[in-house]
Motif scaffolding. Structure first.
Motif, PDB file in Angstrom:
ATOM      1  N   ARG A 224       0.827  -1.205   0.000  1.00 42.04           N
ATOM      2  CA  ARG A 224       0.000   0.000   0.000  1.00 42.04           C
ATOM      3  C   ARG A 224       0.865   1.259   0.000  1.00 42.04           C
ATOM      4  NH1 ARG A 224      -5.518   0.105   1.803  1.00 42.04           N
ATOM      5  NH2 ARG A 224      -6.442  -1.981   1.673  1.00 42.04           N
ATOM      6  N   ILE A 225       1.964   1.229   0.731  1.00 43.78           N
ATOM      7  CA  ILE A 225       2.862   2.384   0.758  1.00 43.78           C
ATOM      8  C   ILE A 225       3.475   2.618  -0.623  1.00 43.78           C
ATOM      9  CG2 ILE A 225       5.049   3.272   1.676  1.00 43.78           C
ATOM     10  CD1 ILE A 225       2.660   3.513   3.588  1.00 43.78           C
ATOM     11  N   LEU A 226       3.852   1.552  -1.307  1.00 43.43           N
ATOM     12  CA  LEU A 226       4.430   1.703  -2.648  1.00 43.43           C
ATOM     13  C   LEU A 226       3.388   2.213  -3.644  1.00 43.43           C
ATOM     14  CD1 LEU A 226       6.668  -1.491  -2.811  1.00 43.43           C
ATOM     15  CD2 LEU A 226       7.332   0.857  -2.249  1.00 43.43           C
ATOM     16  N   ILE A 227       2.134   1.812  -3.469  1.00 44.31           N
ATOM     17  CA  ILE A 227       1.068   2.345  -4.315  1.00 44.31           C
ATOM     18  C   ILE A 227       0.848   3.818  -4.001  1.00 44.31           C
ATOM     19  CG2 ILE A 227      -1.402   2.208  -4.840  1.00 44.31           C
ATOM     20  CD1 ILE A 227      -1.156  -0.834  -4.367  1.00 44.31           C
ATOM     21  N   ALA A 228       0.937   4.181  -2.716  1.00 46.09           N
ATOM     22  CA  ALA A 228       0.823   5.594  -2.339  1.00 46.09           C
ATOM     23  C   ALA A 228       1.940   6.415  -2.977  1.00 46.09           C
ATOM     24  CB  ALA A 228       0.859   5.735  -0.813  1.00 46.09           C
ATOM     25  N   ARG A 229       3.142   5.837  -3.041  1.00 46.72           N
ATOM     26  CA  ARG A 229       4.245   6.547  -3.708  1.00 46.72           C
ATOM     27  C   ARG A 229       3.915   6.789  -5.179  1.00 46.72           C
ATOM     28  NH1 ARG A 229       9.911   3.542  -4.341  1.00 46.72           N
ATOM     29  NH2 ARG A 229       8.599   2.416  -5.827  1.00 46.72           N
ATOM     30  N   ALA A 230       3.330   5.781  -5.838  1.00 42.82           N
ATOM     31  CA  ALA A 230       2.931   5.939  -7.231  1.00 42.82           C
ATOM     32  C   ALA A 230       1.849   7.016  -7.361  1.00 42.82           C
ATOM     33  CB  ALA A 230       2.434   4.612  -7.800  1.00 42.82           C
ATOM     34  N   LEU A 231       0.927   7.075  -6.391  1.00 40.85           N
ATOM     35  CA  LEU A 231      -0.116   8.101  -6.422  1.00 40.85           C
ATOM     36  C   LEU A 231       0.493   9.487  -6.219  1.00 40.85           C
ATOM     37  CD1 LEU A 231      -2.938   6.371  -4.370  1.00 40.85           C
ATOM     38  CD2 LEU A 231      -2.955   6.855  -6.809  1.00 40.85           C
ATOM     39  N   ALA A 232       1.473   9.592  -5.342  1.00 38.58           N
ATOM     40  CA  ALA A 232       2.129  10.876  -5.106  1.00 38.58           C
ATOM     41  C   ALA A 232       2.870  11.346  -6.351  1.00 38.58           C
ATOM     42  CB  ALA A 232       3.101  10.758  -3.930  1.00 38.58           C
ATOM     43  N   GLN A 233       3.286  10.402  -7.187  1.00 40.85           N
ATOM     44  CA  GLN A 233       3.948  10.766  -8.445  1.00 40.85           C
ATOM     45  C   GLN A 233       2.960  11.426  -9.401  1.00 40.85           C
ATOM     46  OE1 GLN A 233       6.481   7.572  -9.789  1.00 40.85           O
ATOM     47  NE2 GLN A 233       6.724   8.472 -11.842  1.00 40.85           N
ATOM     48  N   ASP A 234       1.670  11.238  -9.123  1.00 37.67           N
ATOM     49  CA  ASP A 234       0.596  11.956  -9.813  1.00 37.67           C
ATOM     50  C   ASP A 234       0.631  11.729 -11.327  1.00 37.67           C
ATOM     51  OD1 ASP A 234      -1.671  13.495  -9.918  1.00 37.67           O
ATOM     52  OD2 ASP A 234      -0.608  15.394 -10.031  1.00 37.67           O
ATOM     53  N   THR A 235       0.689  10.467 -11.721  1.00 37.62           N
ATOM     54  CA  THR A 235       0.701  10.110 -13.134  1.00 37.62           C
ATOM     55  C   THR A 235      -0.667   9.565 -13.546  1.00 37.62           C
ATOM     56  OG1 THR A 235       1.473   7.869 -12.638  1.00 37.62           O
ATOM     57  CG2 THR A 235       3.154   9.546 -13.083  1.00 37.62           C
ATOM     58  N   PRO A 236      -1.089   9.809 -14.770  1.00 36.45           N
ATOM     59  CA  PRO A 236      -2.358   9.245 -15.225  1.00 36.45           C
ATOM     60  C   PRO A 236      -2.304   7.737 -15.435  1.00 36.45           C
ATOM     61  CG  PRO A 236      -1.280  10.432 -17.014  1.00 36.45           C
ATOM     62  CD  PRO A 236      -0.488  10.715 -15.775  1.00 36.45           C
ATOM     63  N   VAL A 237      -1.098   7.182 -15.618  1.00 35.63           N
ATOM     64  CA  VAL A 237      -0.921   5.753 -15.862  1.00 35.63           C
ATOM     65  C   VAL A 237      -0.121   5.148 -14.715  1.00 35.63           C
ATOM     66  CG1 VAL A 237       0.034   3.992 -17.397  1.00 35.63           C
ATOM     67  CG2 VAL A 237      -0.961   6.085 -18.364  1.00 35.63           C
ATOM     68  N   ILE A 238      -0.644   4.047 -14.137  1.00 32.11           N
ATOM     69  CA  ILE A 238       0.065   3.314 -13.090  1.00 32.11           C
ATOM     70  C   ILE A 238       0.183   1.856 -13.519  1.00 32.11           C
ATOM     71  CG2 ILE A 238       0.080   2.591 -10.674  1.00 32.11           C
ATOM     72  CD1 ILE A 238      -1.571   5.033  -9.985  1.00 32.11           C
ATOM     73  N   LEU A 239       1.406   1.343 -13.507  1.00 28.12           N
ATOM     74  CA  LEU A 239       1.687  -0.054 -13.858  1.00 28.12           C
ATOM     75  C   LEU A 239       2.200  -0.768 -12.619  1.00 28.12           C
ATOM     76  CD1 LEU A 239       3.663   0.633 -17.172  1.00 28.12           C
ATOM     77  CD2 LEU A 239       1.207   0.239 -16.922  1.00 28.12           C
ATOM     78  N   LEU A 240       1.726  -1.996 -12.396  1.00 30.35           N
ATOM     79  CA  LEU A 240       2.159  -2.770 -11.237  1.00 30.35           C
ATOM     80  C   LEU A 240       2.466  -4.199 -11.678  1.00 30.35           C
ATOM     81  CD1 LEU A 240      -0.744  -1.097 -10.363  1.00 30.35           C
ATOM     82  CD2 LEU A 240       0.328  -1.464  -8.138  1.00 30.35           C
ATOM     83  N   ASP A 241       3.630  -4.695 -11.263  1.00 27.50           N
ATOM     84  CA  ASP A 241       4.046  -6.049 -11.613  1.00 27.50           C
ATOM     85  C   ASP A 241       3.753  -6.979 -10.435  1.00 27.50           C
ATOM     86  OD1 ASP A 241       5.109  -8.188 -12.920  1.00 27.50           O
ATOM     87  OD2 ASP A 241       7.193  -7.495 -12.860  1.00 27.50           O
ATOM     88  N   GLU A 242       2.711  -7.786 -10.575  1.00 28.11           N
ATOM     89  CA  GLU A 242       2.286  -8.760  -9.571  1.00 28.11           C
ATOM     90  C   GLU A 242       2.212  -8.172  -8.155  1.00 28.11           C
ATOM     91  OE1 GLU A 242       3.498 -12.796  -9.788  1.00 28.11           O
ATOM     92  OE2 GLU A 242       4.351 -12.574 -11.781  1.00 28.11           O
ATOM     93  N   PRO A 243       1.386  -7.155  -7.950  1.00 27.37           N
ATOM     94  CA  PRO A 243       1.301  -6.526  -6.622  1.00 27.37           C
ATOM     95  C   PRO A 243       0.715  -7.429  -5.541  1.00 27.37           C
ATOM     96  CG  PRO A 243      -0.449  -5.716  -8.037  1.00 27.37           C
ATOM     97  CD  PRO A 243       0.459  -6.542  -8.907  1.00 27.37           C
ATOM     98  N   THR A 244       0.021  -8.517  -5.937  1.00 24.02           N
ATOM     99  CA  THR A 244      -0.583  -9.415  -4.944  1.00 24.02           C
ATOM    100  C   THR A 244       0.247 -10.672  -4.706  1.00 24.02           C
ATOM    101  OG1 THR A 244      -1.909 -10.558  -6.636  1.00 24.02           O
ATOM    102  CG2 THR A 244      -2.898  -8.631  -5.602  1.00 24.02           C
ATOM    103  N   ALA A 245       1.453 -10.717  -5.249  1.00 22.40           N
ATOM    104  CA  ALA A 245       2.230 -11.961  -5.257  1.00 22.40           C
ATOM    105  C   ALA A 245       2.514 -12.506  -3.858  1.00 22.40           C
ATOM    106  CB  ALA A 245       3.546 -11.741  -5.995  1.00 22.40           C
TER     107      ALA A 245
END
Length: 254
Positions: free
Chosen positions: A146-167
């Motif tokens: 969740r913290i890493l996703i928050a970092r991606a949100l703080a980057q404020d990009t329209p596109v977010i890519l995640l490689d196996e976030p539930t692994a």
């Protein structure tokens, strides 16, 4: 469309993973990328993030050719959350999230009040405001993700890519994380594409499924993908059956 693949060919060494494929992923949607191991899920995500190159074809992000974007433009267009377990022992979570503001801070990286507000909002969006001053070495895998996703949100990009976030998560946390991604896509208008092996999560919570069946890529709404026969063909010969009526995967009876 936020992500457009036009006649893309991807290779790993001399092996062709995808050949002359075209697809698009719209803004405001959650799309799962599925496929068997070694078929190029991570390679495709890295290419879309600008961290790897396609052998041929063009990737477009938000109407701009990825190859034409400067590093700063790319950093403000697409963020990428890897599958690696991240444990930063001496950095508070809010400081980890603040790293996402790097494309927008001044040349010495000084945070302004607006940047701090975005960090706080990003933590709140993923339900981690209470962890702002904690360090990730004392947190669960789900909390760290969740913290890493928050970092991606703080980057404020329209596109977010995640490689196996539930692994590395148990089943309840997999659903919880996918539900969070769905909410962020719909409520925040993000284009979110993530790779996963959790077919039930993908079909149950995602708007669309992108399925790699080397060297092809099939991209359909989730309900259409379930009924298309592509998933059954993916498991053909592996001793696994898929029931499109109940969206369940089972080992075939001997």
């Amino acid at each position: 469309m936020s992500i457009t693949l036009s006649h893309i060919t991807l290779a790993y060494g001399s092996r062709i993973l995808l050949q002359d494929v075209s697809a698009s992923v719209p803004r405001g949607s959650l799309t799962a990328l599925i496929g068997r191991n070694g078929t190029g899920k991570s390679t495709l995500l890295r290419a879309a993030a600008g961290l790897g190159e396609a052998a041929s074809g063009e990737i477009t992000l938000c109407g701009h050719a990825l190859a034409s974007l400067t590093p700063l433009q790319r950093a403000s267009t697409v963020s990428f959350v890897t599958t690696d377990k991240v444990r930063i022992p001496n950095l508070a979570c809010e400081d980890v999230v603040a790293l996402g503001r790097a494309p927008y801070t001044n040349w010495i990286g000084r945070m302004q009040e607006a940047d701090r507000d975005i960090v706080a909002r990003s933590l709140a969006l993923v339900g981690m405001s209470g962890f702002a001053r904690k360090t990730m070495d004392r947190m669960s895998d789900g909390e760290c993700q969740r913290i890493l996703i928050a970092r991606a949100l703080a980057q404020d990009t329209p596109v977010i890519l995640l490689d196996e976030p539930t692994a590395f998560l148990d089943l309840p946390n997999r659903y919880e994380l996918a539900t969070l991604l769905r909410r962020l896509a719909h409520d925040e208008g993000k284009c979110i594409l993530f790779s996963t092996h959790d077919l039930d999560v993908a079909l149950g919570l995602c708007d669309a499924i992108a399925l790699i069946d080397t060297p092809a890529l099939h991209c359909l709404p989730a309900a259409e993908m379930a009924a298309s026969g592509h998933i059954e063909r993916l498991f053909a010969g592996a001793g696994i059956t898929f029931d499109p009526a109940t969206l369940t995967v089972r080992l075939a009876k001997k």
